[in-house]
Design an enzyme around this catalytic site. Sequence first.
Site, short mmCIF file in Angstrom:
data_model
loop_
_atom_site.label_atom_id
_atom_site.label_comp_id
_atom_site.label_asym_id
_atom_site.label_seq_id
_atom_site.Cartn_x
_atom_site.Cartn_y
_atom_site.Cartn_z
CB CYS A 181 70.97 83.49 2.69
SG CYS A 181 69.70 84.40 3.61
CB CYS A 214 71.80 86.25 5.03
SG CYS A 214 71.12 84.98 6.11
#
Length: 457
Positions: free
Chosen positions: A58, A55
């Site tokens: 993230c 991600c």
Amino acid sequence: MASVAVLWSRAVGLCVAVLLLDVAFCKGFVEDLDESFKDNRKDDIWLVDFYAPWCGHCKKLEPVWNEVGLEMKSIGSPVKVGKMDATSYSSIASEFGVRGYPTIKLLKGDLAYNYRGPRTKDDIIEFAHRVSGALIRPLPSRQMFEHVRKRHRVFFVYIGGESPLKEKYIDAASELIVYTYFFSALEEVVPEYVTLKEMPAVLVFKDETYFVYDEYEDGDLSAWISRERFQNYLTMDGFLLYELGDTGKLVAIAVIDEKNTSIEHTRLKSVIQEVAKDYKDHFHRDFQFGHMDGNDYINTLLMDELTVPTVVVLNTSNQQYYLLDRQIKNAKDMVQFINNILDGTVEAQGGDSIFQRLKRIVFDAKSTVVSIFKSSPLMGCFLFGLPLGVISIMCYGIYTADTDGGYIEERYEIVSKSEMESQEQVEESKEQQEPREGGSLVPTVQEPKDVLEKKTD
């Protein structure tokens, strides 16, 4: 010259080493959680980042999260900071209701609180302090009350003893503690400038004033707190507009270019600020005020190109909006425009009808295609040119297949006709060679001419 280069390389190496040590030092205060966390978590209060290794958001949050861990440790907070790979421990993540990445949750006993604010260090730490503490914090003295008023821009206070209203207040606090602070106090603790018609009461303090909850005018207590948890004037962005959609209020926005210092840009912003401050008693139940830098997000929201500077009023609950029907010169003009919106004189545009939804689909598709070609023309040509090329080849193949089939069929018909004609000719020749009725079965052979003459002699 060589010595300078050596010194420079050493300095760069030292900086890199310090940076790596700093990163490693920060990471030391964020615990990597595994499946054992499920059984041990209730012994402490945890602030957890559920992430996925692939991600992008993230990865962007990771350095901020390391700073959060360091800060919480340095101030002696009882909250422990951790992170969990939600793809490796999907069963635990799903148990906590993780649906996207990254998801930030504060876990306190059997309760799990979602963080929905900006992903900055200060905002995350404030969320952790607010939620990890007491649900409703007492204000034992007027000095403490003034301290809280200076520290928090928006907070709610219950004044009085035990009552059904306090029970509703506790229920609302348990739901909305993720957004704001809740306090309780006795009547003598409240400043003298606060006037209460009846007790008990719930108040919100913000914008250097206060508003008292009225059950008959404001309806449900939780809904009222959700509407009043914002300051009256805000710097708007996409995330904040999304949050304001839960309030049911109209949002009056000055769309400006903050880098532009011309009179028109600063004047519109000042007009909105003046109305928000001087007319808050009239409009705070129905309106939220603020400004936004640039028109990109507004253009996407309205599916229209707005000139800057301008003023737009949004209804974020149903995607309707109102554009100026006059020139705004001062606060009086803006107040008149707002009153016309409230009495229905100004026509609303947009909305969430079927036509608008179809228009939104077309607009989003067009915007996606344009953005892809602007950011990477080669990628755009590949993504859209390849399918078009495949479709074109398929269509050409289907067309040519039909043409060849017709030609073969036509040729088959011609060959069939010629074969039939040949067959007929063969049959006719056979009929000519067959003897007439009563004749010999052996075909007659013509004799030579000299033999015929001898027979005649």
